[in-house]
Design a protein around this motif. Structure first.
Motif, PDB file in Angstrom:
ATOM      1  N   PRO A  38     -58.526  14.869  64.303  1.00 15.42           N
ATOM      2  CA  PRO A  38     -58.283  13.446  64.017  1.00 15.42           C
ATOM      3  C   PRO A  38     -56.808  13.054  64.045  1.00 15.42           C
ATOM      4  CG  PRO A  38     -59.961  14.306  62.536  1.00 15.42           C
ATOM      5  CD  PRO A  38     -59.432  15.475  63.298  1.00 15.42           C
ATOM      6  N   LYS A  39     -55.910  13.988  63.680  1.00 18.65           N
ATOM      7  CA  LYS A  39     -54.478  13.673  63.698  1.00 18.65           C
ATOM      8  C   LYS A  39     -53.824  13.955  65.048  1.00 18.65           C
ATOM      9  CE  LYS A  39     -53.703  14.273  58.728  1.00 18.65           C
ATOM     10  NZ  LYS A  39     -52.963  15.033  57.676  1.00 18.65           N
TER      11      LYS A  39
ATOM     12  N   GLN B 225     -50.575  22.506  57.011  1.00 13.80           N
ATOM     13  CA  GLN B 225     -49.467  21.680  56.537  1.00 13.80           C
ATOM     14  C   GLN B 225     -49.110  22.142  55.136  1.00 13.80           C
ATOM     15  OE1 GLN B 225     -50.401  17.517  56.167  1.00 13.80           O
ATOM     16  NE2 GLN B 225     -48.401  16.983  55.328  1.00 13.80           N
ATOM     17  N   THR B 226     -47.836  22.475  54.917  1.00 18.11           N
ATOM     18  CA  THR B 226     -47.410  22.946  53.602  1.00 18.11           C
ATOM     19  C   THR B 226     -47.780  21.936  52.522  1.00 18.11           C
ATOM     20  OG1 THR B 226     -45.572  24.215  54.522  1.00 18.11           O
ATOM     21  CG2 THR B 226     -45.407  23.581  52.211  1.00 18.11           C
ATOM     22  N   GLY B 227     -48.369  22.440  51.443  1.00 22.61           N
ATOM     23  CA  GLY B 227     -48.784  21.598  50.325  1.00 22.61           C
ATOM     24  C   GLY B 227     -50.215  21.128  50.411  1.00 22.61           C
ATOM     25  N   HIS B 228     -50.818  21.270  51.602  1.00 24.27           N
ATOM     26  CA  HIS B 228     -52.175  20.741  51.786  1.00 24.27           C
ATOM     27  C   HIS B 228     -53.051  21.710  52.585  1.00 24.27           C
ATOM     28  CE1 HIS B 228     -50.601  16.916  50.276  1.00 24.27           C
ATOM     29  NE2 HIS B 228     -49.577  17.096  51.099  1.00 24.27           N
TER      30      HIS B 228
ATOM     31  N   GLU C 231     -59.323  19.265  58.320  1.00 30.42           N
ATOM     32  CA  GLU C 231     -58.856  18.688  59.586  1.00 30.42           C
ATOM     33  C   GLU C 231     -59.351  19.486  60.787  1.00 30.42           C
ATOM     34  OE1 GLU C 231     -56.275  16.358  62.251  1.00 30.42           O
ATOM     35  OE2 GLU C 231     -56.976  16.000  60.205  1.00 30.42           O
ATOM     36  N   PHE C 232     -59.218  20.804  60.726  1.00 29.71           N
ATOM     37  CA  PHE C 232     -59.516  21.621  61.904  1.00 29.71           C
ATOM     38  C   PHE C 232     -60.973  22.064  61.961  1.00 29.71           C
ATOM     39  CE2 PHE C 232     -54.963  21.692  61.894  1.00 29.71           C
ATOM     40  CZ  PHE C 232     -54.609  21.846  63.227  1.00 29.71           C
TER      41      PHE C 232
END
Length: 624
Positions: free
Chosen positions: A348-349, A416-419, A426-427
């Motif tokens: 999506p990103k 992603q760092t922190g998430h 996402e993947f």
């Protein structure tokens, strides 16, 4: 004890006489306790884990027996416990490494800044040369010290005779640290291939290519001529003689190569001092391993495999024409096997991702198939790996499930760092959605399976979506706030570094970013779960605290959700005993068969197995 190659130096260990035990008290008068002190270099669990090693520890010393009035020179000691020697041990200097006084920070950093000290084997005099985060190497002849500084992301070379330090990476204009690094810590190096005899040159890897450096001048030469980066070929030196000390000048260097796009494997070759392009020998939809050269002939044996072909032994003079020497797995032809293919999609990103889709050998696109999604971090490089249908220590036995009529999807995940939890969403979910567009995917019957870091991601995913019909979480972390300060009992290390610098990828302390620890902890979002979930959490797990699985189970039980927990007694993070591996494989099949194929529920899932029947009734019978 060991002699140098010339026999002029004898190396041996010395140790202080240990403190005697107090024998003035009888046993029942002796208190039994561990005392934790905030000033200790190592936490008590780590000290206790390494106790026997420390009690037997010795420190390197050397003597030159043939010299008049030969004296022992103490090289190592408690303050400088690690000593690196040149390969032949005849060099005048050895390298001492120490992190004394800097060990406490390993609790949250994961590693320590080491001081590198040259020690004269004749006088014992010390010469400080560097302090950095990174691994050190001594050249085979002892002329140079080499290291990769993770903070600078650069390789350095120190000439012992002159004291000159050179930044080798500067001449390349190329990133030498992991370009795909997605943890909050420093990227690690890709490694080195080896040295030419006489310390004439050293070969070092970047992401794709191999660089040749003159350690005396720092002159850099792209040995593979940039064809690796240009064609996305990952090229690595494959040493064909396990007894080899140097890269031989008069023999070709065999370069094991993987195409980053297609995942195919093969070989290129080039002589160490040649200036030509590497010669392509072979590339194929296979994996290669164990390339060995004959002692007195240009002849080779190696294994070759794929998902469909188990690793057989081959003979060849050039890796082009080959003779198959073995047929180790003829029985496979009697079973429904499978295929493996690379699939790609856009998240999506807008990230481009890929994964492996395994299908049954008798796949029929007119039918609908249940699918199990199995993941960890990045698995697509294993496209051509053979997966034996063995009882599982914890991972999904892919070939077993594919043979029994399942699709298995193994998506790659970037973070992603922190998430980390949101990154898995996402993947994984986008990859599944891309596959659901095919009519042969039974969208209503898709399951999840993951172990350890994969188990955590399974636990997180089912708090974010109801698209999965069943989930299996092996050794998951459910609560990052309680796991953060815990101990990895197999090593005695505290877990803080894992969250701040490593795999768990929060990138901050619990006090700096408490909201991230809560956001990424499935425990705080379990009321949203509607997916039936199986947890494996073993009582001797030394990597993920056992109580993490218990926190998840008791919370879901309180919420009235369908949840089960398998606790294998005395087993660690991954199952070791074969009877337990067989047991979990059977239960895993029964679990997914019930939720994804509509098979009857086994008794152990429906009614449970009371403690009074433990060891007598296994509950494996299917309900009628």
């Amino acid at each position: 004890m060991s002699f140098s190659k010339s026999g002029n130096s004898l190396f041996f260990g010395t140790a202080p006489i240990p403190k005697p035990a107090d024998t003035t008290l009888v046993d029942f008068e002796v208190a039994k306790l561990d005392i934790w002190n905030y000033k200790d270099d190592y936490l008590q669990p780590q000290q206790l884990k390494n106790l026997q090693t420390d009690l037997k520890r010795s420190y390197l010393a050397v003597i030159k027996p043939e010299e008049t009035n030969a004296k022992t020179v103490q090289l190592g000691n408690k303050a400088i416990p690690e000593i690196l020697t040149a390969e032949n041990k005849d060099a005048r200097y050895v390298l001492g490494l120490t992190d004394t006084g800097a060990r406490v920070s390993a609790q949250w950093e994961g590693s320590t800044r080491q001081q590198a000290i040259l020690i004269d084997t004749r006088s014992g005099n010390h010469r400080f040369i560097n302090a950095s985060l990174g691994r050190y190497y001594v050249s085979p002849q002892g002329n140079y010290v080499l290291w990769f500084d993770v903070k600078d992301q650069a390789w350095y070379c120190y000439t012992i005779a002159t004291g000159q330090k050179i930044n080798l990476s500067k001449a390349t204009g190329t990133k030498m640290g992991d370009e795909l690094n997605d943890v909050p810590g420093y990227a690690s190096a890709y490694g080195m291939a080896g040295w030419l005899a006489g310390d004439k040159a050293v070969f070092i890897y970047d992401r794709y290519d191999i660089w040749r450096f003159d350690p005396a001048t720092g002159d850099a030469f792209n040995f593979t001529k940039g064809i690796g980066r240009k064609n996305k070929l990952i090229m690595r030196y494959d040493q064909t003689d396990p007894e080899q000390k140097f890269i031989p000048l008069k023999e070709p260097m065999w370069l094991l190569t993987q195409n980053e796009e297609t995942k195919q494997w093969g070989y290129f070759r080039k002589f160490p001092e040649a200036n030509n392009l590497p010669e392509k020998v072979t590339m194929a939809p296979m994996s290669y391993d164990n390339l060995l050269k004959a002692k007195n002939a240009d002849a080779y044996i190696y294994t070759k495999a794929s998902y469909k072909q188990s690793p057989d032994l081959y003979f060849s003079y050039d890796l082009k024409k080959e003779i198959k020497l073995s047929n180790i797995n003829p029985q496979q032809s009697e079973y429904n096997w499978g295929t493996a293919e690379l699939v790609r999609w856009t998240t999506p990103k807008g990230y481009q991702s890929q994964g492996i889709l395994y299908k049954p050998e008798d796949f029929d696109p007119a039918k609908k198939y249940p699918m199990i999604v199995y993941f960890y971090e990045r698995l697509s490089d294993g496209l051509f790996n053979y997966i034996a249908p063995a009882p599982t220590p914890s991972r999904l036995p892919i070939s077993f499930f594919v043979s029994n009529g399942y699709l298995v999807f193994a998506p790659d995940i970037s973070y992603q760092t922190g998430h980390p939890g949101a990154s898995a969403v996402e993947f994984v979910n986008s990859g599944v959605e891309a596959l659901k567009k095919h009519t042969w995917v039974d969208a209503a019957h898709i399951g999840l399976q993951g172990q350890s870091w994969g188990g955590y991601q399974v636990a997180y995913l089912i708090t974010q979506t109801n698209m999965y019909a069943a989930a299996w979480a092996g050794a998951p972390v459910a609560n990052m706030t309680s796991a953060y300060g815990g101990i990895r009992w197999e090593s005695g290390l505290n877990r803080q570094f894992q969250y701040e610098k490593s795999q768990s990828r929060i990138g901050a302390t619990l006090w700096e970013k408490p909201e991230l620890y809560i956001e990424n902890s499935p425990l705080f979002q379990l009321p949203k779960v509607k997916t039936p979930v199986m947890i494996m959490s073993n009582d001797a797990d030394g990597a993920v605290p056992w109580y993490q699985g218990i926190e998840m189970f008791t919370a879901l039980r309180r919420l009235g959700k369908p949840v089960w927990l398998l606790q294998y007694n005395g087993e660690a993070h991954n199952l070791v005993l074969r009877q337990n591996r067989k047991d979990i494989t059977i239960r895993e099949q029964q679990f997914f068969d019930h939720f994804l194929k509509g098979a009857p529920m086994p008794v152990w899932m429906d009614k449970g197995v009371p403690a009074v029947d433990k060891g007598k009734d296994w509950g494996l019978e299917l309900e009628k």
